[in-house]
Every structure is written in C-alpha cells, then in structure tokens.
Write a protein that holds these residues in place. Structure first.
Motif, PDB file in Angstrom:
ATOM      1  N   UNK A 126      23.272  -1.798  40.459  1.00 47.55           N
ATOM      2  CA  UNK A 126      22.439  -2.388  41.325  1.00 47.55           C
ATOM      3  C   UNK A 126      21.942  -1.955  42.340  1.00 47.55           C
ATOM      4  N   UNK A 127      22.541  -0.882  42.999  1.00 48.28           N
ATOM      5  CA  UNK A 127      21.561   0.042  43.962  1.00 48.28           C
ATOM      6  C   UNK A 127      20.506   0.884  43.213  1.00 48.28           C
ATOM      7  N   UNK A 128      20.426   1.399  42.142  1.00 50.69           N
ATOM      8  CA  UNK A 128      19.480   1.899  41.477  1.00 50.69           C
ATOM      9  C   UNK A 128      18.338   0.921  41.132  1.00 50.69           C
ATOM     10  N   UNK A 174      13.391   7.243  34.991  1.00 55.50           N
ATOM     11  CA  UNK A 174      13.028   8.470  35.896  1.00 55.50           C
ATOM     12  C   UNK A 174      14.636   8.971  35.714  1.00 55.50           C
ATOM     13  N   UNK A 175      14.631  10.102  35.473  1.00 56.91           N
ATOM     14  CA  UNK A 175      15.946  10.837  35.265  1.00 56.91           C
ATOM     15  C   UNK A 175      16.667  11.441  36.598  1.00 56.91           C
ATOM     16  N   UNK A 176      16.892  10.616  37.341  1.00 49.99           N
ATOM     17  CA  UNK A 176      17.877  10.983  38.705  1.00 49.99           C
ATOM     18  C   UNK A 176      19.201  10.347  38.938  1.00 49.99           C
ATOM     19  N   UNK A 178      22.120  10.976  38.037  1.00 46.48           N
ATOM     20  CA  UNK A 178      23.254  11.881  38.768  1.00 46.48           C
ATOM     21  C   UNK A 178      23.123  11.684  40.359  1.00 46.48           C
ATOM     22  N   UNK A 179      21.866  11.597  40.868  1.00 49.76           N
ATOM     23  CA  UNK A 179      22.000  11.546  42.500  1.00 49.76           C
ATOM     24  C   UNK A 179      22.607  10.173  43.072  1.00 49.76           C
ATOM     25  N   UNK A 180      22.909   9.148  42.254  1.00 48.98           N
ATOM     26  CA  UNK A 180      23.572   8.033  42.727  1.00 48.98           C
ATOM     27  C   UNK A 180      24.866   7.977  42.485  1.00 48.98           C
ATOM     28  N   UNK A 181      25.457   9.239  41.968  1.00 49.60           N
ATOM     29  CA  UNK A 181      27.009   9.236  41.978  1.00 49.60           C
ATOM     30  C   UNK A 181      27.617   9.088  43.307  1.00 49.60           C
ATOM     31  N   UNK A 182      28.488   8.113  43.424  1.00 51.41           N
ATOM     32  CA  UNK A 182      29.167   7.939  44.569  1.00 51.41           C
ATOM     33  C   UNK A 182      28.406   7.442  45.751  1.00 51.41           C
ATOM     34  N   UNK A 207      14.407  -6.813  49.841  1.00 50.05           N
ATOM     35  CA  UNK A 207      12.894  -6.442  49.357  1.00 50.05           C
ATOM     36  C   UNK A 207      12.545  -7.455  48.603  1.00 50.05           C
ATOM     37  N   UNK A 208      11.530  -8.346  48.970  1.00 52.94           N
ATOM     38  CA  UNK A 208      11.180  -9.304  48.038  1.00 52.94           C
ATOM     39  C   UNK A 208       9.847  -8.813  47.238  1.00 52.94           C
ATOM     40  N   UNK A 209       9.484  -7.531  47.844  1.00 52.91           N
ATOM     41  CA  UNK A 209       8.167  -7.207  47.393  1.00 52.91           C
ATOM     42  C   UNK A 209       8.194  -5.776  47.075  1.00 52.91           C
ATOM     43  N   UNK A 210       9.451  -5.299  46.666  1.00 54.08           N
ATOM     44  CA  UNK A 210       9.514  -3.697  46.441  1.00 54.08           C
ATOM     45  C   UNK A 210       9.714  -3.049  47.794  1.00 54.08           C
ATOM     46  N   UNK A 211      10.119  -1.692  47.615  1.00 50.35           N
ATOM     47  CA  UNK A 211      10.255  -1.031  48.952  1.00 50.35           C
ATOM     48  C   UNK A 211       9.415   0.227  48.526  1.00 50.35           C
ATOM     49  N   UNK A 212       9.079   0.817  49.708  1.00 45.77           N
ATOM     50  CA  UNK A 212       8.264   2.149  49.581  1.00 45.77           C
ATOM     51  C   UNK A 212       9.231   3.228  49.585  1.00 45.77           C
ATOM     52  N   UNK A 213       8.552   4.284  48.839  1.00 47.53           N
ATOM     53  CA  UNK A 213       9.429   5.504  48.562  1.00 47.53           C
ATOM     54  C   UNK A 213      10.315   5.830  49.645  1.00 47.53           C
ATOM     55  N   UNK A 214       9.913   5.929  51.035  1.00 44.62           N
ATOM     56  CA  UNK A 214      10.362   6.257  51.793  1.00 44.62           C
ATOM     57  C   UNK A 214      11.699   5.520  52.365  1.00 44.62           C
ATOM     58  N   UNK A 215      11.812   4.252  51.961  1.00 39.84           N
ATOM     59  CA  UNK A 215      12.715   3.347  52.109  1.00 39.84           C
ATOM     60  C   UNK A 215      13.918   3.184  51.246  1.00 39.84           C
ATOM     61  N   UNK A 216      13.751   4.112  50.127  1.00 41.27           N
ATOM     62  CA  UNK A 216      14.781   3.832  49.001  1.00 41.27           C
ATOM     63  C   UNK A 216      16.105   4.530  49.580  1.00 41.27           C
ATOM     64  N   UNK A 217      17.231   4.225  48.854  1.00 41.06           N
ATOM     65  CA  UNK A 217      18.637   4.795  49.316  1.00 41.06           C
ATOM     66  C   UNK A 217      18.242   6.259  48.823  1.00 41.06           C
ATOM     67  N   UNK A 218      17.516   6.661  47.883  1.00 40.95           N
ATOM     68  CA  UNK A 218      17.314   8.135  47.338  1.00 40.95           C
ATOM     69  C   UNK A 218      15.655   7.779  47.451  1.00 40.95           C
ATOM     70  N   UNK A 219      14.995   8.520  47.891  1.00 42.75           N
ATOM     71  CA  UNK A 219      14.950  10.131  47.656  1.00 42.75           C
ATOM     72  C   UNK A 219      15.978  10.875  48.350  1.00 42.75           C
TER      73      UNK A 219
END
Length: 228
Positions: A126-128, A174-176, A178-182, A207-219
């Motif tokens: 869900x987080x991803x 998007x092969x990332x 592993x960065x969402x572990x824990x 977010x009802x219309x997507x989130x900007x890259x800088x707002x993501x849990x990652x990067x």
C-alpha cells in the motif's frame, strides 16, 4: 550463496482489533530465489461463531472453520517454522497483517514473538502504491492499475497470488522495492496504533490526484535521479 526468501501473506480475521480478534484464515505464498516453493492456506477454528458480516465480506463460513479449520496453536507453529531470519514478508496494508501475526505468536510464544518478527524484513505494498498512483489504493485497485488477471478477493490465498503478481509489476515499473523495507506510510489524519520499533513510520497524506516526487515516502538519496 545468499538465498532470497520472500513470503507474500494475507490474513482474514473475525474483526479489526488485533488484541481481541483472531485470524480465521492465513495464506502464505513463498518464493525462494524467484521460484514458487509453497502455497500455504489454512482456516483457523477460533472456537466461536462468526459475525454474519464477516461471512458476507470474506465468504468464510462457520462450517469452514469447524470442519476444515485447524487450531491456532498449529498456525503459530507453522509461522514460527517459516519465519526464518532475513525472510522478506510482503502484504498489502502490512501493518494490519503484521499486528495480527504478532499477537498470535505472542499468545503461543510469549518469550520469542518479538524476536521472530524483529528479525524479518517487512514491505507494505500500500505504501508503494500510494507513491505511484492516485487514490484509491486497495489491492483490487492495484490489480486493475497493473492489469492483473482478476481474482476472488477477500480469500487469503487468492489475495496472496494477486499480491505476488502486483509486486512483480511494481518491480518491473521501477526497481526500488528494496528501499521500502521496514518503511510504512500512514495517513497523518489517523496516526498509527501499535507501532513496532523495527518499522520506520512516515506520514503519507491522502492524494486524490497523485503526489509530486518530492512528496513521496521515498525518494531517498538518488531516487530523483533514477526517475528522470
């Protein structure tokens, strides 16, 4: 050689409170080094009748539990056997399933439960998904978003099969992963109940219309460059 073991898992429960309610079905879809090695699915006889609302949601009946269900103790031993160190556990809304698994283990292995769950890696799809698509974010929404073949949702084993396919699609996108572990996202409006010390909880607003890259849990460091 290092072996990569991943368990996609799902629980069906007779309520939402992990301290007082119980798992009534547990499914685990185990992949070792990219090969499916086990499909585990068991009903749990919790010793009391189900609320009809639970049967409507899950399709699980009292007869399923009394005639096909095993004891909670058996499920606890099955979990302990499979949850070996460095195993990656993946669930959709992992915080929910993790809490139910933890309290089940705590009832049967009170001195070992904390170590059993602590030594694993946990990934919440869900987080991803919230980092990648607009609302809504249920498993069925992920299945539709990634064009996965429809399954019988709200039965645990079918959910784990769908989750496996969704996770592969996410990895290809998007092969990332592993960065969402824990790392679990949460809606700051509601907070998090029952935090685990080995999980990093990060606010993840609606977010009802997507989130900007800088707002993501990652990067995390370097992800912006990879996305360009």
């Amino acid at each position: 050689m290092f072996t990569i073991k991943v368990i996609f898992f799902d629980t069906e429960t007779n309520g939402l409170n992990c301290r007082f309610c119980r798992i009534i079905e547990l499914a685990m879809f185990t992949v070792v080094d990219g090969e499916v090695v086990e499909e585990y699915d068991k009903f749990v006889n919790v010793g009391k009748p189900l609320d009809p609302k639970i049967t409507r949601i899950t399709g699980i009946t009292n007869r399923d539990l009394t005639e096909r269900g095993v004891s909670e103790e058996e499920i606890a031993y099955d979990l302990k056997k499979r949850l070996t160190e460095n195993t990656v556990m993946i669930a959709h809304n992992c915080q929910f399933d993790l809490t139910f698994v933890y309290f089940l283990l705590k009832r049967h292995f009170p001195d070992e439960a904390d170590e059993i769950v602590r030594k694993l890696d946990w990934i919440d799809t869900v987080t991803i998904l919230k980092d990648r698509k607009d609302y809504p974010h249920k498993l069925i929404d992920a299945v539709e978003h990634y064009d996965i073949e429809k399954v019988n949702f709200h039965r645990a084993i079918d959910d784990t099969r769908a989750l496996y396919q969704v996770t592969l699609a996410m990895k290809n996108e998007r092969n990332d992963l592993g960065e969402y572990r824990n790392v679990f996202g949460y809606n700051p409006k509601y907070g998090v109940g029952g935090k685990f010390p080995f999980i990093e909880y990060k606010p993840q607003p609606y977010h009802n219309c997507g989130c900007l890259p800088e707002e993501r849990i990652l990067p995390r460091k370097g992800l912006n460059q990879r996305m360009r």
